[in-house]
Design an enzyme around this catalytic site. Structure first.
Site, PDB file in Angstrom:
ATOM      1  N   GLU A  47       0.865  -1.194   0.000  1.00 64.32           N
ATOM      2  CA  GLU A  47       0.000   0.000   0.000  1.00 64.32           C
ATOM      3  C   GLU A  47       0.902   1.246   0.000  1.00 64.32           C
ATOM      4  O   GLU A  47       1.976   1.228   0.621  1.00 64.32           O
ATOM      5  CB  GLU A  47      -0.860  -0.028   1.273  1.00 64.32           C
ATOM      6  CG  GLU A  47      -1.658   1.204   1.559  1.00 64.32           C
ATOM      7  CD  GLU A  47      -2.250   1.210   2.986  1.00 64.32           C
ATOM      8  OE1 GLU A  47      -1.571   0.744   3.917  1.00 64.32           O
ATOM      9  OE2 GLU A  47      -3.408   1.664   3.135  1.00 64.32           O
ATOM     10  N   GLU A 143      -5.559   8.733   7.875  1.00 68.16           N
ATOM     11  CA  GLU A 143      -6.135   8.320   6.576  1.00 68.16           C
ATOM     12  C   GLU A 143      -7.534   8.904   6.387  1.00 68.16           C
ATOM     13  O   GLU A 143      -7.892   9.250   5.254  1.00 68.16           O
ATOM     14  CB  GLU A 143      -6.186   6.789   6.479  1.00 68.16           C
ATOM     15  CG  GLU A 143      -4.801   6.159   6.417  1.00 68.16           C
ATOM     16  CD  GLU A 143      -4.873   4.694   6.046  1.00 68.16           C
ATOM     17  OE1 GLU A 143      -4.355   3.871   6.807  1.00 68.16           O
ATOM     18  OE2 GLU A 143      -5.447   4.373   4.994  1.00 68.16           O
ATOM     19  N   CYS A 169      -4.852  -2.936   3.104  1.00 71.53           N
ATOM     20  CA  CYS A 169      -4.533  -2.812   4.523  1.00 71.53           C
ATOM     21  C   CYS A 169      -5.663  -3.103   5.506  1.00 71.53           C
ATOM     22  O   CYS A 169      -5.994  -4.266   5.706  1.00 71.53           O
ATOM     23  CB  CYS A 169      -3.936  -1.434   4.801  1.00 71.53           C
ATOM     24  SG  CYS A 169      -2.948  -1.501   6.267  1.00 71.53           S
TER      25      CYS A 169
HETATM   26  N1  ING Z   1      -4.381   0.232   8.921  1.00 70.37           N
HETATM   27  C1  ING Z   1      -3.409  -0.543   9.595  1.00 70.37           C
HETATM   28  C2  ING Z   1      -3.952  -1.961   9.657  1.00 70.37           C
HETATM   29  O1  ING Z   1      -3.099  -2.853   9.654  1.00 70.37           O
HETATM   30  C3  ING Z   1      -4.381   0.460  11.630  1.00 70.37           C
HETATM   31  C4  ING Z   1      -3.189  -0.099  11.008  1.00 70.37           C
HETATM   32  C5  ING Z   1      -5.371  -0.321  12.177  1.00 70.37           C
HETATM   33  C6  ING Z   1      -4.461   1.829  11.696  1.00 70.37           C
HETATM   34  C7  ING Z   1      -6.474   0.233  12.816  1.00 70.37           C
HETATM   35  C8  ING Z   1      -5.548   2.407  12.333  1.00 70.37           C
HETATM   36  C9  ING Z   1      -6.558   1.622  12.880  1.00 70.37           C
HETATM   37  O2  ING Z   1      -5.180  -2.135   9.675  1.00 70.37           O
HETATM   38  C10 ING Z   1      -4.141   0.713   7.707  1.00 70.37           C
HETATM   39  N2  ING Z   1      -2.978   1.311   7.458  1.00 70.37           N
HETATM   40  O3  ING Z   1      -5.046   0.606   6.897  1.00 70.37           O
END
Ligand code: ING
Length: 317
Positions: A47, A143, A169
């Site tokens: 990503e 994000e 992700c």
């Molecule tokens: N989310 C990352 C994931 O592995 C994350 C980390 C999780 C960020 C939950 C915020 C909340 O899911 C991404 N980068 O999409």
């Protein structure tokens, strides 16, 4: 591609804020060459692969990080990757930040086939993190601030005769995503990720960041009788650590290949599309066993709510 082919996941170690796209693309090309040398026909990159994970930084203006976005794809900086893949006749998945000509910002991924054609596009739907300025944090997760929710839905695309589904992700943690793709007969689900060890409001023991990542891949693969391949952006970026764990899960729900480090590293697996069939004809024969008439809540309700009334026929007093 044949019913059996080698797929590679190319994990990309930290990309520092000052690293140029040209430097990064040279790293991607080097890993693509490694993958090709091992016989891979398709390579998955992470990503937001072309730059540092900029959603860790606050900007007063939404457009404040536009230097991290691509206005067209391919473009001059990425062309060497398209050229290398084309020269070897291999396809790839690439994640990047997309700024559209009419000013929309998405966390986007594409599928490129062995002729260098972009045959699929996905814009991230599950945007994690927050949109407000948590300035007390060393690294934020913005994000929801910089990207709009994807408007393309969950698509399945033909890449050289194989049906690929894509996600990004945080999507990999949501079972609905794999089901949407497998109901469209995806054979392989590919995804990139950036998973910081410290995420605002989501604390778990460090080792669980890796466990839940691998669990999500294995569960998605098993429950939908698909192959799942995930490539991470990992290691330390500007002082923030992101887990590695790029891996490939089989339709049996096993992690059949995984990197061992948190830097630039390629892992491989032989994908056998026929391996899914026994699962699809038995335990996960969707047409024979699924009962959508009982699943209404899945699309009617967003968050947790009250239990549904039980029909009188249950005879409960
Ligand atoms: N989310 C990352 C994931 O592995 C994350 C980390 C999780 C960020 C939950 C915020 C909340 O899911 C991404 N980068 O999409």
């Amino acid at each position: 591609m044949d019913r059996k082919f080698i797929l590679a996941v190319a994990q990309v170690g930290g990309i520092q804020p000052q690293e140029s796209r040209h430097d990064v693309v040279a790293r991607l090309v080097a890993m693509l060459e490694q993958a090709v040398a091992a016989g891979a026909k398709f390579v998955v990159f992470p990503e937001l692969t072309l730059t540092t994970f900029f959603p860790r930084y606050w900007s007063d203006k939404i457009s404040g990080h536009d230097q991290y976005f691509e206005r067209e794809m391919p473009n001059e900086a990425v062309n060497p990757l398209f050229k290398a893949a084309l020269s070897h006749g291999v396809g790839f998945y690439l994640g990047y930040a997309e700024l559209t000509s009419d000013g929309h910002r998405y966390n986007t991924s594409i599928l490129v086939d062995s002729t260098g054609r972009i045959v699929g596009k996905y814009r991230k739907i599950h945007l994690p993190g927050h949109a407000d300025n948590l300035k007390e944090l060393k690294a934020q997760h913005l994000e929801k601030r910089y990207f709009e929710v994807g408007d393309l839905g969950f698509g399945v695309f033909d890449v050289d005769g194989v049906r690929f589904g894509m996600c990004l992700c945080n999507d990999r943690r949501w079972p609905e995503v794999y089901r949407m793709l497998s109901l469209q007969s995806a054979d392989v689900v590919v995804l990139g990720y950036n998973t910081p060890l410290d995420v605002p409001g989501w604390q778990e023991e460090p080792h669980m960041k890796m466990s839940t990542h691998l669990l999500s891949l294995a569960a998605g693969a098993y429950q939908n009788a698909v192959w799942v391949a995930a490539a991470g952006k990992s290691g330390t970026e500007d002082g923030t650590y992101m887990v590695g764990g790029s891996a490939i899960a089989s339709p049996a729900g096993e992690i059949v290949s995984k990197v061992i480090g948190d830097g630039d590293e390629v892992a491989f697996a032989q994908i056998d599309l026929d391996y899914s069939e026994p699962f699809r004809q038995s335990v996960f024969n969707f047409a024979a066993h699924r009962r959508p008439e009982h699943y209404g809540l899945l699309v009617e309700r967003v968050g947790r709510g009250e239990p549904l009334p039980i029909p009188k026929s249950a005879g409960l007093t």
